[in-house]
Structure formats: C-alpha cells, structure tokens
Design an enzyme around this catalytic site. Structure first.
Site, PDB file in Angstrom:
ATOM      1  N   ARG A 107       1.198  -1.887   7.065  1.00  0.00           N
ATOM      2  CA  ARG A 107       1.712  -0.589   6.622  1.00  0.00           C
ATOM      3  C   ARG A 107       2.745  -0.012   7.595  1.00  0.00           C
ATOM      4  O   ARG A 107       3.366   0.996   7.308  1.00  0.00           O
ATOM      5  CB  ARG A 107       0.552   0.378   6.399  1.00  0.00           C
ATOM      6  CG  ARG A 107      -0.454  -0.166   5.382  1.00  0.00           C
ATOM      7  CD  ARG A 107      -1.318   0.900   4.790  1.00  0.00           C
ATOM      8  NE  ARG A 107      -0.506   1.885   4.113  1.00  0.00           N
ATOM      9  CZ  ARG A 107      -0.976   2.999   3.567  1.00  0.00           C
ATOM     10  NH1 ARG A 107      -2.263   3.259   3.640  1.00  0.00           N
ATOM     11  NH2 ARG A 107      -0.166   3.865   2.970  1.00  0.00           N
TER      12      ARG A 107
ATOM     13  N   ARG B 129      -7.939   2.886  12.091  1.00  0.00           N
ATOM     14  CA  ARG B 129      -6.510   3.136  11.867  1.00  0.00           C
ATOM     15  C   ARG B 129      -5.923   4.211  12.800  1.00  0.00           C
ATOM     16  O   ARG B 129      -4.718   4.299  12.955  1.00  0.00           O
ATOM     17  CB  ARG B 129      -6.278   3.580  10.421  1.00  0.00           C
ATOM     18  CG  ARG B 129      -6.861   2.648   9.363  1.00  0.00           C
ATOM     19  CD  ARG B 129      -6.014   1.418   9.200  1.00  0.00           C
ATOM     20  NE  ARG B 129      -6.497   0.611   8.087  1.00  0.00           N
ATOM     21  CZ  ARG B 129      -6.087   0.762   6.837  1.00  0.00           C
ATOM     22  NH1 ARG B 129      -5.214   1.689   6.524  1.00  0.00           N
ATOM     23  NH2 ARG B 129      -6.557  -0.020   5.886  1.00  0.00           N
TER      24      ARG B 129
ATOM     25  N   HIS C 274     -11.436   6.171   6.298  1.00  0.00           N
ATOM     26  CA  HIS C 274     -10.694   7.349   6.740  1.00  0.00           C
ATOM     27  C   HIS C 274     -11.623   8.571   6.701  1.00  0.00           C
ATOM     28  O   HIS C 274     -12.585   8.591   5.935  1.00  0.00           O
ATOM     29  CB  HIS C 274      -9.524   7.642   5.794  1.00  0.00           C
ATOM     30  CG  HIS C 274      -8.334   6.746   5.978  1.00  0.00           C
ATOM     31  ND1 HIS C 274      -7.657   6.192   4.912  1.00  0.00           N
ATOM     32  CD2 HIS C 274      -7.669   6.344   7.089  1.00  0.00           C
ATOM     33  CE1 HIS C 274      -6.631   5.475   5.364  1.00  0.00           C
ATOM     34  NE2 HIS C 274      -6.620   5.543   6.683  1.00  0.00           N
TER      35      HIS C 274
ATOM     36  N   ASP D  65       0.816  -1.227   0.000  1.00  0.00           N
ATOM     37  CA  ASP D  65       0.000   0.000   0.000  1.00  0.00           C
ATOM     38  C   ASP D  65       0.847   1.274   0.000  1.00  0.00           C
ATOM     39  O   ASP D  65       0.326   2.355   0.254  1.00  0.00           O
ATOM     40  CB  ASP D  65      -0.923  -0.004   1.225  1.00  0.00           C
ATOM     41  CG  ASP D  65      -2.039  -1.020   1.086  1.00  0.00           C
ATOM     42  OD1 ASP D  65      -2.888  -0.832   0.188  1.00  0.00           O
ATOM     43  OD2 ASP D  65      -2.057  -2.011   1.838  1.00  0.00           O
TER      44      ASP D  65
ATOM     45  N   CYS E  62      -5.242  10.046  -1.206  1.00  0.00           N
ATOM     46  CA  CYS E  62      -4.342   9.034  -0.632  1.00  0.00           C
ATOM     47  C   CYS E  62      -2.998   8.977  -1.353  1.00  0.00           C
ATOM     48  O   CYS E  62      -1.991   8.575  -0.781  1.00  0.00           O
ATOM     49  CB  CYS E  62      -4.973   7.650  -0.726  1.00  0.00           C
ATOM     50  SG  CYS E  62      -6.698   7.577  -0.279  1.00  0.00           S
TER      51      CYS E  62
ATOM     52  N   GLU F 286      -0.126   9.559   1.492  1.00  0.00           N
ATOM     53  CA  GLU F 286      -0.813  10.506   2.377  1.00  0.00           C
ATOM     54  C   GLU F 286      -0.882   9.987   3.819  1.00  0.00           C
ATOM     55  O   GLU F 286      -0.906  10.773   4.766  1.00  0.00           O
ATOM     56  CB  GLU F 286      -2.234  10.750   1.878  1.00  0.00           C
ATOM     57  CG  GLU F 286      -3.033  11.620   2.832  1.00  0.00           C
ATOM     58  CD  GLU F 286      -4.398  11.954   2.305  1.00  0.00           C
ATOM     59  OE1 GLU F 286      -4.617  13.124   1.996  1.00  0.00           O
ATOM     60  OE2 GLU F 286      -5.254  11.045   2.186  1.00  0.00           O
ATOM     61  N   ASP F 287      -0.898   8.657   3.957  1.00  0.00           N
ATOM     62  CA  ASP F 287      -1.110   8.099   5.298  1.00  0.00           C
ATOM     63  C   ASP F 287       0.108   8.153   6.199  1.00  0.00           C
ATOM     64  O   ASP F 287      -0.015   7.974   7.410  1.00  0.00           O
ATOM     65  CB  ASP F 287      -1.597   6.639   5.169  1.00  0.00           C
ATOM     66  CG  ASP F 287      -3.006   6.596   4.625  1.00  0.00           C
ATOM     67  OD1 ASP F 287      -3.828   7.402   5.075  1.00  0.00           O
ATOM     68  OD2 ASP F 287      -3.265   5.780   3.734  1.00  0.00           O
TER      69      ASP F 287
HETATM   70  N1  GLY Z   1      -5.405   0.014   0.735  1.00  0.00           N
HETATM   71  C1  GLY Z   1      -5.178   1.251   1.354  1.00  0.00           C
HETATM   72  C2  GLY Z   1      -5.227   1.100   2.820  1.00  0.00           C
HETATM   73  O1  GLY Z   1      -6.071   0.352   3.260  1.00  0.00           O
HETATM   74  O2  GLY Z   1      -4.462   1.640   3.564  1.00  0.00           O
END
Ligand code: GLY
Length: 256
Positions: free
Chosen positions: A86, A134, A164, A61, A251, A66-67
C-alpha cells in the site's frame, strides 16, 4: 457535521488485495462496483458532497482511502501506510487534499514512522491511535506532534487482535461508542456510553456516523437494532465484497 467525502473506485486488481480471511473467497468485482455505487448514494443521502476518484490499478487496496490520510477541522495529515503493497497510495491523495487544505495545513508522516487512518478514531479534537501491525510508535509520535501543531490532541491504544482500531470501534458522536471484542472492557473507553456489538456480528462494529445518520453494513440485524435503539436513523449498505479484504464502511471513505 461533515460537508465532504472522498472515495476511490475499486480497481479490477482489488481481487489481489490483502486479506486475513481467504476462506471468504475473492471479491466479485462487478458486485463490488455495485456496492460502491450504493455506498456513494448512501453517503449522499446524509447530505454530503462525494468526490469520486478514479480507480488505481497499481494498488489493489486503493479503494480503502481512509488509510492514506486523516482529515481534521484544522489540518490534513497524509499517512505512511504500514502494509508494503500500500506504500505509495498516500501520494495519490495529495493533489485532491490540496483542493481543500492550504499547504501549511497539510502534514506528512515519514518513515520509519508508519500509520494508517483505519487506526485513528476522531472524538472531537482528540484522536485515539491504535498501535497495530500497520501503525508503529514512531508513526503515532509524529502524528500526535502534527495534531498538536494544529490545536488537537492524540493518545495511543495498543491493539491485541484486530487489524485496525476501527475494526472494533466506531464513534457515533454524543459520547456514544460502538464497541466489539477487545474493546468491550477496555478501560480507555470507560467514559463513553458503550453500545455493545454482539460477538457473532463483530464485523459490523465498523459503522460510520455521517450527519446524525449511521451507515451500517447490511445483514447484521442485532447491530441495526442496537443503533436504532440508541436513536439513530440507520442506512444499510451491503459490503460483502469488501469484507473479503478485511474492509468495511469506514475504510472506503475520508469524511470531513
Ligand atoms: N485489505 C485492506 C488492507 O488490508 O489494508
């Protein structure tokens, strides 16, 4: 106005990325690369410089940069992703951030706090933070403390349905806010001029404002019309392969 944008090329391993919609099928990697090229061109057409990082096969991912950080006018905050697969992506962003922010302007969210940038919406110097699967309360607490250290503020918004915060919201500056689903009647956002996304086009709430233009996913006619109706120039970008991984236009980049 934004001067710079950071993106990361999608990895071949993206086909194993997290998804809540397996019925959409696996992404086609070649098409995803073409869509990424088009995304970069669309960003450049908004007058920003685009920094393109190499694909990182270890993290399926990792194109969703952005995350892993939130970049503000006064500081950069490196996040701590809540999704297990991640964790570690954020470390791969730090060297790039050091080219733009001095060490004392870079903050780090630490476990047990988790936060992903997709849960953070910037409105001037204020940042709305979605509490999601998250992003937890401890992550939001550390994040707000870091913001306040650098002259900004933050507040939390518990999420009910979306992955999100920015799955259902996009701030288009000038007090204009795109809203979908659970945010349409949410009192927290009553002070904004709400631009409603039709329920059949909820994916397209994930648009991005870049220097008075708005990037909109291709194929969502009603959304395109309402954004043009609000006076913006729309730039369409096809994101079909990223949608298969719950990803969208916001994202795929860090804008600052
Ligand atoms: N597939 C993007 C996420 O779930 O972080």
């Amino acid at each position: 106005m934004f001067k710079n944008v950071i993106v990361r090329r999608p990895s071949k391993s993206m086909v194993e990325g997290i998804t809540s919609a397996p019925e959409l099928g696996k992404p086609n990697y070649e098409l995803a690369l073409k869509q990424h090229d088009n995304y970069i061109e669309a960003l450049k057409s908004c007058g920003v410089e685009v920094i393109v990082l190499n694909a990182d096969e270890r993290y399926p991912d990792s194109c969703f940069v952005e995350d892993v950080a939130v970049l503000t006018k006064t500081c950069a905050i490196v996040t701590n992703p809540g999704a297990k697969t991640r964790k570690g992506e954020e470390k791969e962003m730090i060297d790039t951030l050091k080219n733009f922010y001095p060490e004392e302007k870079i903050e780090y969210i630490k476990s047990p706090g988790t936060i992903e940038g997709g849960d953070v919406m910037m409105v001037g110097d204020h940042f709305y933070i979605g509490l999601s699967e998250r992003t937890n309360e401890e992550g939001a607490k550390q994040f707000i403390k870091a913001l306040e250290k650098h002259g900004c503020t933050g507040s939390v918004v518990p999420l009910k349905e979306v992955l999100h915060l920015k799955t259902g919201l996009a701030y288009l500056e000038n007090n204009n806010l795109l809203v979908a689903g659970e945010f349409v009647d949410h009192p927290t956002f009553d002070q904004f001029n709400k631009i409603l996304i039709h329920e059949n086009e909820s994916y397209s709430a994930n648009c991005i404002w870049v220097n008075n233009k708005v990037l909109v996913p291709e194929g969502y006619e009603k959304t395109k019309e309402v954004i043009e109706g609000a006076g913006y120039e729309v730039v369409l970008v096809d994101t079909s392969e990223y949608r298969k991984l719950d990803g969208g236009l916001s994202c795929l980049s860090l804008r600052f």
